[in-house]
Design an enzyme around this catalytic site. Structure first.
Site, short mmCIF file in Angstrom:
data_model
loop_
_atom_site.label_atom_id
_atom_site.label_comp_id
_atom_site.label_asym_id
_atom_site.label_seq_id
_atom_site.Cartn_x
_atom_site.Cartn_y
_atom_site.Cartn_z
N SER A 93 97.89 20.19 92.38
CA SER A 93 96.52 20.04 92.93
C SER A 93 96.74 20.34 94.58
CB SER A 93 95.40 18.69 92.79
OG SER A 93 94.41 18.79 93.66
N HIS A 115 93.41 22.08 104.95
CA HIS A 115 92.46 22.17 106.02
C HIS A 115 93.34 22.84 107.33
CE1 HIS A 115 89.46 20.19 103.71
NE2 HIS A 115 90.30 18.99 103.38
N HIS A 151 91.26 25.70 98.17
CA HIS A 151 91.62 24.74 96.95
C HIS A 151 92.33 25.27 95.88
CE1 HIS A 151 90.13 23.03 93.17
NE2 HIS A 151 90.75 22.32 93.57
N ASN A 197 94.39 24.27 91.91
CA ASN A 197 94.40 23.43 90.86
C ASN A 197 95.00 24.26 89.77
OD1 ASN A 197 93.05 21.81 88.42
ND2 ASN A 197 94.18 20.49 89.66
N THR A 198 95.95 23.64 88.91
CA THR A 198 96.13 24.02 87.43
C THR A 198 96.80 22.98 86.61
OG1 THR A 198 98.43 24.92 88.21
CG2 THR A 198 96.71 26.55 87.97
N ARG A 199 96.28 22.69 85.56
CA ARG A 199 96.78 21.56 84.77
C ARG A 199 96.71 21.80 83.09
NH1 ARG A 199 91.80 21.84 86.79
NH2 ARG A 199 89.98 21.73 85.10
N HIS A 240 89.41 37.38 96.24
CA HIS A 240 88.93 37.75 94.97
C HIS A 240 89.73 38.78 94.12
CE1 HIS A 240 85.29 35.27 94.28
NE2 HIS A 240 85.33 35.33 95.51
N HIS A 261 72.64 19.23 96.35
CA HIS A 261 71.77 18.51 97.15
C HIS A 261 71.66 19.34 98.66
CE1 HIS A 261 75.57 16.92 98.21
NE2 HIS A 261 75.35 16.86 99.47
N GLY A 297 93.01 5.57 87.06
CA GLY A 297 94.01 4.49 87.55
C GLY A 297 95.04 5.17 88.24
#
Length: 298
Positions: free
Chosen positions: A120, A124, A134, A136-138, A168, A198, A281
């Protein structure tokens, strides 16, 4: 799939995420050392602080961990984290509810064991003309199912159409190697996932996002998720090299801080990875490393 085969595949996936982490850390430190002109070039180059993270089960037994690599106060990167982890144990009810994919897997309540590994990254930038990003791979496994997920998205505060197009285009190139239907599908998923309800706006200019990815062919799917990771540096680094020397105004910096506030809101309110990491956790500092060093709300 035999237990021995799956163990081998877990090991390969975990090793790949470590390899990708090493490539990115080296590239980012290289950007710091090569920054010789423009704003902040008179500062010392940043470097990553690396620390191990540990996770314990409810009974205190080992439940995995990883490496947290964070650079703070660099001359190109104001704050960037590149974390890897391999964790395992049993999913409690709240953790099962926080899962991004495969909720309600038959048999999970009776056998809630899981294993997960991934990388991950959140960056900034010092210069507001350089976009935040950003990635992420998992891989996720339970005795009842396995899948891959991840992607990357660009989060500029000052948008440049050519930067968005480049980012892109690289994503599409790597997706098309596997299936020409991948890029439009996963781009649309990113547009939906990285929307901030929001605020009634997108978090950034998108990218690709996928979850619960399992075609039934592990080798094929692993090759694809590797390409998702390999797309990151060629998609992002040229944008940093182009924008890091640009001059900027106080208004530009203000726009960056306000945009960081939007980013923080999204990660704390909506991001599935943040919720899952805290519910299982994992080290809270590692989970929350995505938050910006400074932000502003109007």
């Amino acid at each position: 799939m035999s237990q021995e085969q799956m163990q081998s595949e877990k090991t390969r996936a975990s090793a790949w995420f470590r390899e990708l982490r090493d490539q990115i850390v080296a590239a980012f430190e290289g950007l710091e050392h090569s920054h010789s002109e423009g704003p902040f070039s008179d500062m010392a180059p940043g470097q990553f602080d690396i620390s191990e993270t540990k996770r314990a089960s409810a009974d205190g037994s080992d439940a995995g961990g990883g490496l947290m690599s964070v650079m703070r106060g660099g001359r190109v990167f104001e704050k960037v984290g590149v974390n890897i982890s391999t964790v395992y144990g049993a999913l409690g009810e709240r953790a099962q509810a926080a899962m991004a994919a495969r909720k309600g897997i038959p048999g999970m309540k009776d056998d809630p064991r899981f294993w997960a590994s991934g990388i991950s990254l959140v960056a900034h930038m010092r210069n507001p003309h350089a976009p935040a990003v950003h990635m992420n791979t998992r891989m996720f496994w339970t005795p009842h199912a396995w899948w891959f997920g991840g992607g990357s998205d660009l989060n500029p505060c000052l948008e440049y159409d050519e930067d968005t197009a480049h980012f892109h285009a690289v994503q599409k190139l790597h997706c098309d190697r596997h299936d020409t239907a991948h890029y439009p599908r996963f781009k649309a998923w990113a547009d939906e996932y990285f929307f901030v309800p929001h605020r009634n706006r997108a978090r950034g200019v998108g990218g690709i996002f996928l979850d619960d990815y399992n075609s039934g062919n592990w080798e094929q799917d692993f090759a694809f998720i590797q390409d998702v990771g390999q797309a990151f540096l060629p998609a992002f680094v040229p944008l940093v090299e182009k924008r890091r020397t640009a001059s900027f105004t106080e208004a530009d910096k203000d726009a960056q801080l306000v945009h960081r506030g939007l980013y923080a809101e999204y990660n704390l309110v909506y991001d599935r990875g943040t919720k899952f990491g805290l519910e299982t956790g994992h080290d809270a500092n590692a989970v929350l490393m995505s938050l910006p060093p400074l932000a502003k709300w109007v």
